[in-house]
Design a protein around this motif. Structure first.
Motif, PDB file in Angstrom:
ATOM      1  N   GLN A 157      45.078  15.918  -4.251  1.00  0.00           N
ATOM      2  CA  GLN A 157      44.525  15.935  -2.891  1.00  0.00           C
ATOM      3  C   GLN A 157      45.590  15.661  -1.844  1.00  0.00           C
ATOM      4  O   GLN A 157      45.669  16.354  -0.822  1.00  0.00           O
ATOM      5  CB  GLN A 157      43.393  14.890  -2.764  1.00  0.00           C
ATOM      6  CG  GLN A 157      42.206  15.124  -3.680  1.00  0.00           C
ATOM      7  CD  GLN A 157      41.387  16.350  -3.294  1.00  0.00           C
ATOM      8  OE1 GLN A 157      41.727  17.082  -2.374  1.00  0.00           O
ATOM      9  NE2 GLN A 157      40.313  16.593  -4.015  1.00  0.00           N
ATOM     10  N   THR A 161      46.972  18.467   0.785  1.00  0.00           N
ATOM     11  CA  THR A 161      46.673  18.194   2.197  1.00  0.00           C
ATOM     12  C   THR A 161      47.943  18.142   3.035  1.00  0.00           C
ATOM     13  O   THR A 161      48.011  18.720   4.131  1.00  0.00           O
ATOM     14  CB  THR A 161      45.902  16.864   2.341  1.00  0.00           C
ATOM     15  OG1 THR A 161      44.713  16.932   1.550  1.00  0.00           O
ATOM     16  CG2 THR A 161      45.520  16.603   3.788  1.00  0.00           C
ATOM     17  N   PRO A 180      39.049  15.399   4.233  1.00  0.00           N
ATOM     18  CA  PRO A 180      38.457  16.429   5.104  1.00  0.00           C
ATOM     19  C   PRO A 180      38.903  16.305   6.561  1.00  0.00           C
ATOM     20  O   PRO A 180      39.167  17.323   7.217  1.00  0.00           O
ATOM     21  CB  PRO A 180      36.944  16.175   4.981  1.00  0.00           C
ATOM     22  CG  PRO A 180      36.777  15.444   3.691  1.00  0.00           C
ATOM     23  CD  PRO A 180      37.995  14.606   3.557  1.00  0.00           C
ATOM     24  N   MET A 183      42.572  17.486   6.970  1.00  0.00           N
ATOM     25  CA  MET A 183      42.638  18.956   6.854  1.00  0.00           C
ATOM     26  C   MET A 183      42.204  19.628   8.147  1.00  0.00           C
ATOM     27  O   MET A 183      42.782  20.624   8.570  1.00  0.00           O
ATOM     28  CB  MET A 183      41.760  19.429   5.698  1.00  0.00           C
ATOM     29  CG  MET A 183      42.430  19.289   4.336  1.00  0.00           C
ATOM     30  SD  MET A 183      41.661  20.311   3.055  1.00  0.00           S
ATOM     31  CE  MET A 183      40.136  19.463   2.810  1.00  0.00           C
ATOM     32  N   LYS A 184      41.172  19.075   8.793  1.00  0.00           N
ATOM     33  CA  LYS A 184      40.693  19.660  10.050  1.00  0.00           C
ATOM     34  C   LYS A 184      41.716  19.516  11.168  1.00  0.00           C
ATOM     35  O   LYS A 184      41.685  20.262  12.150  1.00  0.00           O
ATOM     36  CB  LYS A 184      39.379  18.995  10.471  1.00  0.00           C
ATOM     37  CG  LYS A 184      38.167  19.530   9.724  1.00  0.00           C
ATOM     38  CD  LYS A 184      36.894  19.224  10.487  1.00  0.00           C
ATOM     39  CE  LYS A 184      35.749  20.058   9.962  1.00  0.00           C
ATOM     40  NZ  LYS A 184      34.535  19.947  10.772  1.00  0.00           N
ATOM     41  N   THR A 190      43.082  26.361   6.216  1.00  0.00           N
ATOM     42  CA  THR A 190      42.771  25.315   5.237  1.00  0.00           C
ATOM     43  C   THR A 190      41.767  25.779   4.179  1.00  0.00           C
ATOM     44  O   THR A 190      41.242  24.944   3.443  1.00  0.00           O
ATOM     45  CB  THR A 190      42.203  24.074   5.961  1.00  0.00           C
ATOM     46  OG1 THR A 190      40.985  24.440   6.645  1.00  0.00           O
ATOM     47  CG2 THR A 190      43.198  23.500   6.946  1.00  0.00           C
ATOM     48  N   ASN A 193      42.682  24.763   0.646  1.00  0.00           N
ATOM     49  CA  ASN A 193      42.576  23.306   0.490  1.00  0.00           C
ATOM     50  C   ASN A 193      41.121  22.858   0.389  1.00  0.00           C
ATOM     51  O   ASN A 193      40.779  21.973  -0.400  1.00  0.00           O
ATOM     52  CB  ASN A 193      43.245  22.607   1.674  1.00  0.00           C
ATOM     53  CG  ASN A 193      44.721  22.934   1.771  1.00  0.00           C
ATOM     54  OD1 ASN A 193      45.089  24.053   2.120  1.00  0.00           O
ATOM     55  ND2 ASN A 193      45.567  21.970   1.440  1.00  0.00           N
ATOM     56  N   GLU A 194      40.268  23.476   1.215  1.00  0.00           N
ATOM     57  CA  GLU A 194      38.852  23.122   1.172  1.00  0.00           C
ATOM     58  C   GLU A 194      38.233  23.491  -0.167  1.00  0.00           C
ATOM     59  O   GLU A 194      37.403  22.748  -0.710  1.00  0.00           O
ATOM     60  CB  GLU A 194      38.106  23.816   2.314  1.00  0.00           C
ATOM     61  CG  GLU A 194      38.418  23.257   3.688  1.00  0.00           C
ATOM     62  CD  GLU A 194      37.717  24.016   4.806  1.00  0.00           C
ATOM     63  OE1 GLU A 194      36.752  24.748   4.499  1.00  0.00           O
ATOM     64  OE2 GLU A 194      38.123  23.869   5.970  1.00  0.00           O
ATOM     65  N   LEU A 198      36.631  20.918  -2.800  1.00  0.00           N
ATOM     66  CA  LEU A 198      35.267  21.112  -3.288  1.00  0.00           C
ATOM     67  C   LEU A 198      35.224  21.190  -4.811  1.00  0.00           C
ATOM     68  O   LEU A 198      34.399  20.544  -5.457  1.00  0.00           O
ATOM     69  CB  LEU A 198      34.684  22.384  -2.668  1.00  0.00           C
ATOM     70  CG  LEU A 198      33.231  22.735  -3.056  1.00  0.00           C
ATOM     71  CD1 LEU A 198      32.275  21.673  -2.561  1.00  0.00           C
ATOM     72  CD2 LEU A 198      32.849  24.093  -2.508  1.00  0.00           C
ATOM     73  N   TYR A 257      31.940  14.628  -0.112  1.00  0.00           N
ATOM     74  CA  TYR A 257      32.978  15.493  -0.675  1.00  0.00           C
ATOM     75  C   TYR A 257      32.479  16.691  -1.471  1.00  0.00           C
ATOM     76  O   TYR A 257      33.227  17.651  -1.670  1.00  0.00           O
ATOM     77  CB  TYR A 257      33.901  14.665  -1.586  1.00  0.00           C
ATOM     78  CG  TYR A 257      34.562  13.539  -0.853  1.00  0.00           C
ATOM     79  CD1 TYR A 257      35.567  13.788   0.079  1.00  0.00           C
ATOM     80  CD2 TYR A 257      34.181  12.224  -1.064  1.00  0.00           C
ATOM     81  CE1 TYR A 257      36.181  12.767   0.767  1.00  0.00           C
ATOM     82  CE2 TYR A 257      34.782  11.181  -0.381  1.00  0.00           C
ATOM     83  CZ  TYR A 257      35.782  11.457   0.531  1.00  0.00           C
ATOM     84  OH  TYR A 257      36.375  10.439   1.214  1.00  0.00           O
ATOM     85  N   PRO A 260      30.322  21.437   1.327  1.00  0.00           N
ATOM     86  CA  PRO A 260      31.113  21.839   2.499  1.00  0.00           C
ATOM     87  C   PRO A 260      30.442  21.464   3.806  1.00  0.00           C
ATOM     88  O   PRO A 260      31.097  21.200   4.796  1.00  0.00           O
ATOM     89  CB  PRO A 260      31.227  23.362   2.347  1.00  0.00           C
ATOM     90  CG  PRO A 260      30.964  23.636   0.906  1.00  0.00           C
ATOM     91  CD  PRO A 260      29.996  22.587   0.462  1.00  0.00           C
ATOM     92  N   MET A 263      31.529  18.506   6.011  1.00  0.00           N
ATOM     93  CA  MET A 263      32.702  18.549   6.871  1.00  0.00           C
ATOM     94  C   MET A 263      32.358  18.967   8.298  1.00  0.00           C
ATOM     95  O   MET A 263      33.148  18.760   9.203  1.00  0.00           O
ATOM     96  CB  MET A 263      33.716  19.534   6.297  1.00  0.00           C
ATOM     97  CG  MET A 263      34.181  19.186   4.892  1.00  0.00           C
ATOM     98  SD  MET A 263      35.297  20.440   4.278  1.00  0.00           S
ATOM     99  CE  MET A 263      35.334  20.046   2.543  1.00  0.00           C
TER     100      MET A 263
END
Length: 624
Positions: A157, A161, A180, A183-184, A190, A193-194, A198, A257, A260, A263
């Motif tokens: 992770q 990230t 999360p 990442m945003k 991303t 990564n998402e 997940l 987590y 989705p 997020m």
């Protein structure tokens, strides 16, 4: 991408959209973090010191407590510093480190809970083979495997990230560097990564949840085959704490987590994050100890080994207590009764009148008087928890109170007194906003904000009330034990116990000092800014008017905290019951009586509102 090295720090947005709540969050985080450290450290200490708890179940529990301390400590101290100072910056390396260790400890805890479910499965379904299968070597292997999977996830992770590009200044919409949220904050795509987040988190949750689910299917099947009800109850009771911990942990982690959609709502994510980063680590030692006889017995054994023997091992279980009160002064019983009656009647009339006047007059529907109305309600409540029973006891030959009545009295009194302490701090904050930021006052102290501040005060009061009552009544008492007080107060109840109370006294002393420290810091800081602002006002009339709005509150704070500190914040207070009783009369009856007088006699708004209310009643009577 190489341009992410241009970012040297991140800005944690946290709860900056609600600056008026920063102090509230600081108080909540500090209180819960203190309880987390004390509870989990105590669990580690007890399970390490007592040889009878050197079993696989408690070995895993000790490691769980260690993890709770670790992953809470990765987040909470930095969050509290940010709330206190307003500095929301965290360095790039600091953010990466925080994410790495939080992912490590959080993932390891998930696998630990699965391992503990497997342990319960072996204990219930194969009890004769339990010690062979769950050998010391096997337990250590299971712990190492849990940490290994934690390391794999945190490296994955954190690596994925921080391989993203970040274009400064970078704002992370969270109170810590969670995957999360970070990442945003990236300025690159991303999606990969998402998907990794997940898939990996989903795989961890599914794997551990299957282990837990399968284990408990076999456990329930085995328990249902036990012929005796007592046997079924005993077998299932060893699993209830673990089931509660699993439900709390996996419920919140899944929400954050494994879907989705989580997020897409940062604010909702922050609230849920508070629960699993601060609340769950605080609750786990409570869940595993409050109804666990083995832990409580281990604590008693440890105290005995250090030379603290039970005063009476063969006394009957307490069903009633005797409140000694002022029985050593029989000639003053009538005087005490009249004094208590006059004080209580004045308290009820004064605070009831204050609530009625504020509620009836629209001109007093402001934050200041909203808090004052709640203060009057609290004064009415905690005085009523004590005075009626004390008045009855003056005419009874034996001042008996039932065990349940004593528990209820102690809990209610503690809740209302603690809440009043926090409410006085909130009122200081209200005065700070009114004087230092008068133009922003109506916006910052909106009805919603005021409701939250009051609710937070009650929440802190409930937490302290539950802890103090639980700690006090986990002690052993003989039937008709004498409580050297006129009500069930914590120090007096502890002194009536037949077991050593050092740990209980330490908990009470620590908690009360933490509460007093938090609330007095808020009050002191607020008045430091208030005084600084008032001194900058050029006209003497302006300074007098500004200070006059605080005079009543300063008087109430001084009286309340002076007496509460004397009783609860110094261990020496316990050594003089007679002195404590006199001081207790002051803060249980005199202060609730004085507060409406303090806030009304020199308050033009209240007096004007009272005249308007009485004028309306006279007009109504004349029209009839």
């Amino acid at each position: 991408m190489g341009n992410h090295t241009e970012v040297t720090e991140f800005i944690l947005v946290s709860f900056n959209g609600q600056p008026q709540m920063q102090i509230v969050f600081l108080l909540l985080f500090l209180l819960m973090y203190t309880i987390t450290l004390v509870g989990n450290a105590g669990m580690i200490l007890i399970t390490s010191c007592d040889s009878q708890l050197n079993t696989p179940m408690y070995y895993f529990l000790k490691n769980l407590s260690f993890l709770d301390i670790c992953y809470s400590s990765v987040i909470t101290p930095k969050a509290m510093v940010s709330f206190a100072t307003g500095d929301m910056a965290i360095s790039y390396n600091g953010c990466a480190t925080q994410m790495f260790f939080f992912s490590l400890f959080g993932t390891t805890e998930a696998f630990f809970l699965a391992v503990m479910a497997y342990d319960r499965f072996i204990a219930v379904c194969s009890p004769l083979l339990y010690h062979t299968i769950m050998s010391k070597k096997r337990c250590m292997c299971l712990v190492c495997i849990s940490y290994f999977f934690g390391c794999v996830n945190c490296c994955t992770q954190t690596g994925f990230t921080f391989s993203l590009a970040f274009c400064g200044p970078t704002h992370v919409n969270h109170f810590f560097c969670d995957v999360p949220a970070v990442m945003k904050a990236s300025c690159s795509d991303t999606f990969v990564n998402e998907m990794v987040l997940l898939v990996v988190c989903g795989l961890i949750i599914v794997t551990t949840a299957i282990i837990v689910l399968v284990s408990y299917i076999y456990i329930v099947t085995t328990i249902l085959h036990i012929p005796s009800g007592k046997g079924r109850h005993k077998a299932f009771s060893t699993c209830t704490s673990h089931l509660m911990a699993v439900s709390l942990f996996f419920g919140t982690v899944f929400f954050m987590y494994a879907q989705p959609g989580a997020m897409s709502s940062p604010n909702q994510g922050k609230v849920v994050s508070i629960f699993y980063t601060v609340v769950i680590p605080m609750l786990n030692p409570i869940i595993y100890s409050l109804r666990n006889k083995e832990v409580k017995e281990a604590l008693i054994r440890q105290l005995k080994r250090k030379g603290f023997e039970t005063i009476m091992d063969n006394c009957s279980t307490a069903s009633e207590f005797i409140l000694v009160g002022f029985r050593d002064l029989p000639e003053l019983q009538v005087t005490f009764f009249i004094t208590f009656l006059v004080l209580y009647i004045t308290t009820v009339m004064g605070n009831g009148g204050m609530i009625a006047v504020i509620s009836a007059d629209s001109q007093l529907h402001t934050p200041m008087y909203y808090f004052l109305k709640n203060l009057s309600f609290l004064d009415l409540c905690y005085s009523s928890a004590i005075a009626p029973k004390a008045l009855v006891n003056f005419f009874e030959e034996k001042n008996i109170i039932s065990y349940e009545g004593c528990v209820a009295q102690l809990m209610l009194f503690t809740i209302f007194v603690t809440t009043e302490g926090f409410l006085l701090a909130v009122m200081a904050y209200d005065r700070f906003m009114a004087i230092c930021y008068p133009l922003l006052y109506p916006t910052k102290m909106s009805k919603k904000s005021c409701n939250r501040l009051v609710a937070t005060s009650y929440a802190c009061g409930c937490i302290n009330g539950v802890i103090q009552t639980s700690v006090s009544f986990h002690l052993r008492f003989c039937n008709l034990s004498k409580i050297n007080h006129f009500f069930c107060d914590v120090p007096a109840v502890m002194n009536a116990a037949t077991t050593y109370t050092y740990l209980n006294e330490a908990v009470m002393f620590s908690l009360c000092n933490v509460i007093i420290a938090i609330t007095t810091v808020v009050i002191f800081t607020s008045y430091t800014y208030i005084l600084s602002t008032i001194l900058k006002i050029q006209s003497a009339e302006g300074r007098r008017k500004a200070f006059s709005t605080c005079a009543s509150h300063i008087t109430a704070v001084t009286i309340f905290y002076g007496t509460v500190f004397f009783i609860y914040a110094q261990p020496a207070a316990m050594s003089s019951p007679a002195q404590s009783k006199i001081v207790s009369v002051f803060y249980t009856l005199v202060i609730p009586m004085l507060n409406p007088l303090i806030y009304s006699l020199r308050n033009k708004d209240v007096k004007a509102a009272l005249k308007r209310t009485l004028g309306k009643k006279r007009l109504f009577s004349m029209n009839r």
